[in-house]
Design a protein around this motif. Structure first.
Motif, PDB file in Angstrom:
ATOM      1  N   ARG A  10      49.549 -34.101  91.634  1.00 59.51           N
ATOM      2  CA  ARG A  10      50.564 -34.465  90.692  1.00 59.51           C
ATOM      3  C   ARG A  10      51.716 -33.625  90.813  1.00 59.51           C
ATOM      4  NH1 ARG A  10      50.437 -34.214  84.023  1.00 59.51           N
ATOM      5  NH2 ARG A  10      52.631 -34.648  83.746  1.00 59.51           N
ATOM      6  N   LEU A  11      52.743 -34.427  91.185  1.00 57.28           N
ATOM      7  CA  LEU A  11      54.101 -33.529  91.735  1.00 57.28           C
ATOM      8  C   LEU A  11      54.952 -33.573  90.658  1.00 57.28           C
ATOM      9  CD1 LEU A  11      54.699 -35.206  95.211  1.00 57.28           C
ATOM     10  CD2 LEU A  11      53.639 -33.024  94.716  1.00 57.28           C
ATOM     11  N   PHE A  12      55.102 -32.522  89.819  1.00 57.13           N
ATOM     12  CA  PHE A  12      55.993 -32.370  88.534  1.00 57.13           C
ATOM     13  C   PHE A  12      57.461 -33.023  88.999  1.00 57.13           C
ATOM     14  CE2 PHE A  12      52.449 -29.460  87.814  1.00 57.13           C
ATOM     15  CZ  PHE A  12      51.855 -30.197  86.609  1.00 57.13           C
ATOM     16  N   SER A  13      58.043 -32.863  89.842  1.00 61.04           N
ATOM     17  CA  SER A  13      59.402 -33.009  90.113  1.00 61.04           C
ATOM     18  C   SER A  13      59.337 -34.396  90.329  1.00 61.04           C
ATOM     19  CB  SER A  13      59.833 -32.467  91.573  1.00 61.04           C
ATOM     20  OG  SER A  13      59.007 -32.876  92.774  1.00 61.04           O
ATOM     21  N   ARG A  14      58.428 -35.299  90.743  1.00 60.42           N
ATOM     22  CA  ARG A  14      58.293 -36.914  90.892  1.00 60.42           C
ATOM     23  C   ARG A  14      58.077 -37.462  89.656  1.00 60.42           C
ATOM     24  NH1 ARG A  14      58.731 -38.505  96.894  1.00 60.42           N
ATOM     25  NH2 ARG A  14      59.992 -37.007  97.721  1.00 60.42           N
ATOM     26  N   ASN A  15      57.110 -36.621  88.923  1.00 58.90           N
ATOM     27  CA  ASN A  15      56.392 -37.423  87.700  1.00 58.90           C
ATOM     28  C   ASN A  15      55.471 -38.481  88.031  1.00 58.90           C
ATOM     29  OD1 ASN A  15      55.875 -37.315  84.973  1.00 58.90           O
ATOM     30  ND2 ASN A  15      57.009 -38.793  84.643  1.00 58.90           N
ATOM     31  N   ALA A  16      54.960 -38.215  89.403  1.00 59.01           N
ATOM     32  CA  ALA A  16      54.011 -39.330  89.747  1.00 59.01           C
ATOM     33  C   ALA A  16      52.504 -38.415  90.343  1.00 59.01           C
ATOM     34  CB  ALA A  16      54.593 -39.922  90.941  1.00 59.01           C
ATOM     35  N   CYS A  17      51.525 -39.419  90.737  1.00 63.07           N
ATOM     36  CA  CYS A  17      50.244 -38.948  91.176  1.00 63.07           C
ATOM     37  C   CYS A  17      49.884 -39.599  92.269  1.00 63.07           C
ATOM     38  CB  CYS A  17      49.170 -39.293  90.240  1.00 63.07           C
ATOM     39  SG  CYS A  17      48.645 -37.802  89.242  1.00 63.07           S
ATOM     40  N   PHE A  18      49.521 -38.573  93.332  1.00 62.54           N
ATOM     41  CA  PHE A  18      49.348 -39.252  94.840  1.00 62.54           C
ATOM     42  C   PHE A  18      47.664 -39.203  94.969  1.00 62.54           C
ATOM     43  CE2 PHE A  18      53.807 -37.966  94.789  1.00 62.54           C
ATOM     44  CZ  PHE A  18      54.268 -39.103  95.499  1.00 62.54           C
ATOM     45  N   ILE A  19      46.948 -40.156  95.196  1.00 64.37           N
ATOM     46  CA  ILE A  19      45.492 -40.154  95.347  1.00 64.37           C
ATOM     47  C   ILE A  19      45.094 -40.381  96.822  1.00 64.37           C
ATOM     48  CG2 ILE A  19      43.393 -41.244  94.544  1.00 64.37           C
ATOM     49  CD1 ILE A  19      44.778 -41.511  91.854  1.00 64.37           C
ATOM     50  N   MET A  20      44.212 -39.559  97.230  1.00 65.93           N
ATOM     51  CA  MET A  20      43.719 -40.064  98.655  1.00 65.93           C
ATOM     52  C   MET A  20      42.240 -39.882  98.949  1.00 65.93           C
ATOM     53  SD  MET A  20      45.400 -36.968 101.234  1.00 65.93           S
ATOM     54  CE  MET A  20      44.237 -36.170 102.017  1.00 65.93           C
ATOM     55  N   LYS A  21      41.610 -40.454  99.736  1.00 66.59           N
ATOM     56  CA  LYS A  21      40.178 -40.318  99.909  1.00 66.59           C
ATOM     57  C   LYS A  21      39.906 -39.296 100.819  1.00 66.59           C
ATOM     58  CE  LYS A  21      36.182 -42.656  99.948  1.00 66.59           C
ATOM     59  NZ  LYS A  21      35.316 -42.332  98.976  1.00 66.59           N
ATOM     60  N   VAL A  70      50.280 -25.168  91.593  1.00 66.64           N
ATOM     61  CA  VAL A  70      51.202 -24.435  92.540  1.00 66.64           C
ATOM     62  C   VAL A  70      52.474 -24.282  91.517  1.00 66.64           C
ATOM     63  CG1 VAL A  70      52.735 -24.488  94.443  1.00 66.64           C
ATOM     64  CG2 VAL A  70      50.532 -25.398  94.681  1.00 66.64           C
ATOM     65  N   ARG A  71      52.729 -23.176  91.301  1.00 66.71           N
ATOM     66  CA  ARG A  71      53.888 -22.918  90.180  1.00 66.71           C
ATOM     67  C   ARG A  71      55.088 -22.291  91.261  1.00 66.71           C
ATOM     68  NH1 ARG A  71      51.396 -26.103  88.181  1.00 66.71           N
ATOM     69  NH2 ARG A  71      50.325 -25.734  86.389  1.00 66.71           N
ATOM     70  N   SER A  72      56.179 -23.452  91.325  1.00 62.32           N
ATOM     71  CA  SER A  72      57.002 -22.880  92.248  1.00 62.32           C
ATOM     72  C   SER A  72      58.335 -23.711  91.902  1.00 62.32           C
ATOM     73  CB  SER A  72      56.659 -23.143  93.811  1.00 62.32           C
ATOM     74  OG  SER A  72      57.908 -22.886  94.549  1.00 62.32           O
ATOM     75  N   GLY A  73      58.806 -23.677  90.826  1.00 65.15           N
ATOM     76  CA  GLY A  73      59.876 -24.587  90.348  1.00 65.15           C
ATOM     77  C   GLY A  73      59.699 -26.093  90.745  1.00 65.15           C
ATOM     78  N   VAL A  74      61.104 -26.450  91.170  1.00 62.81           N
ATOM     79  CA  VAL A  74      61.061 -28.073  91.407  1.00 62.81           C
ATOM     80  C   VAL A  74      59.636 -28.585  92.305  1.00 62.81           C
ATOM     81  CG1 VAL A  74      63.229 -28.355  91.124  1.00 62.81           C
ATOM     82  CG2 VAL A  74      62.434 -27.899  93.331  1.00 62.81           C
ATOM     83  N   TYR A  75      59.143 -27.608  93.183  1.00 67.73           N
ATOM     84  CA  TYR A  75      57.848 -27.873  93.822  1.00 67.73           C
ATOM     85  C   TYR A  75      56.562 -27.751  93.303  1.00 67.73           C
ATOM     86  CZ  TYR A  75      61.672 -27.563  97.370  1.00 67.73           C
ATOM     87  OH  TYR A  75      62.775 -27.682  98.148  1.00 67.73           O
ATOM     88  N   SER A  76      56.673 -27.383  91.977  1.00 65.54           N
ATOM     89  CA  SER A  76      55.334 -27.218  91.206  1.00 65.54           C
ATOM     90  C   SER A  76      54.498 -28.482  91.310  1.00 65.54           C
ATOM     91  CB  SER A  76      55.596 -26.996  89.849  1.00 65.54           C
ATOM     92  OG  SER A  76      56.152 -25.711  89.715  1.00 65.54           O
ATOM     93  N   SER A  77      53.122 -28.446  91.584  1.00 65.04           N
ATOM     94  CA  SER A  77      52.197 -29.431  91.220  1.00 65.04           C
ATOM     95  C   SER A  77      50.578 -29.008  91.018  1.00 65.04           C
ATOM     96  CB  SER A  77      51.974 -29.952  92.754  1.00 65.04           C
ATOM     97  OG  SER A  77      51.432 -29.039  93.589  1.00 65.04           O
ATOM     98  N   ASP A  78      50.006 -29.834  90.700  1.00 67.06           N
ATOM     99  CA  ASP A  78      48.499 -29.399  90.369  1.00 67.06           C
ATOM    100  C   ASP A  78      47.658 -30.741  91.376  1.00 67.06           C
ATOM    101  OD1 ASP A  78      48.861 -27.465  88.306  1.00 67.06           O
ATOM    102  OD2 ASP A  78      48.441 -29.143  86.827  1.00 67.06           O
ATOM    103  N   THR A  79      46.592 -29.968  92.010  1.00 65.24           N
ATOM    104  CA  THR A  79      45.875 -30.859  92.933  1.00 65.24           C
ATOM    105  C   THR A  79      44.581 -30.751  92.399  1.00 65.24           C
ATOM    106  OG1 THR A  79      47.450 -30.735  94.536  1.00 65.24           O
ATOM    107  CG2 THR A  79      45.146 -31.160  95.146  1.00 65.24           C
TER     108      THR A  79
END
Length: 113
Positions: free
Chosen positions: A36-47, A15-24
């Motif tokens: 991976r949320l680019f604005s938070r520089n963090a990864c969220f993992i779920m089952k 998703v390329r949307s400025g501050v809302y950009s992410s890769d999943t």
């Protein structure tokens, strides 16, 4: 954009949307989703919960549906909500559990499960 790798049972969503950009990554082999949320520089993992997340063969159809018929309701929309929690950095045993694709996405970032 979405790329489906049927042979590896992987779906990449960018998703390329400025501050809302992410890769999943949806890793159906290991049974996890990582975002991976680019604005938070963090990864969220779920089952992956099979009753809530579409199967790999349906993801492409649902994406096509959404793209070509934006006004048509589909009951298979996937929404997630992340709650604040403790983060940790992945260790070797975590990467064995989550797989190389999620490792490549999240290495060096705080992980939230």
């Amino acid at each position: 954009t979405m790329t489906i790798h049927n042979e590896e049972h992987i779906v990449d969503v960018h998703v390329r949307s400025g501050v809302y950009s992410s890769d999943t990554i949806f890793d159906y082999t290991h049974g996890y989703i990582a975002t991976r949320l680019f604005s938070r520089n963090a990864c969220f993992i779920m089952k992956i919960k099979k009753e809530l997340i579409p199967e790999l063969r349906e993801i492409g159809r649902l994406a096509f549906e959404r793209e070509t018929m934006r006004d048509v309701y589909s009951p298979n929309n996937v929404w997630t909500q992340f709650q604040a929690g403790n983060s940790w950095l992945g260790h070797l045993k975590d990467w064995l559990l989550y797989g190389k694709h999620i490792e490549n996405l999240c290495t060096g970032l705080p992980l939230y499960k």
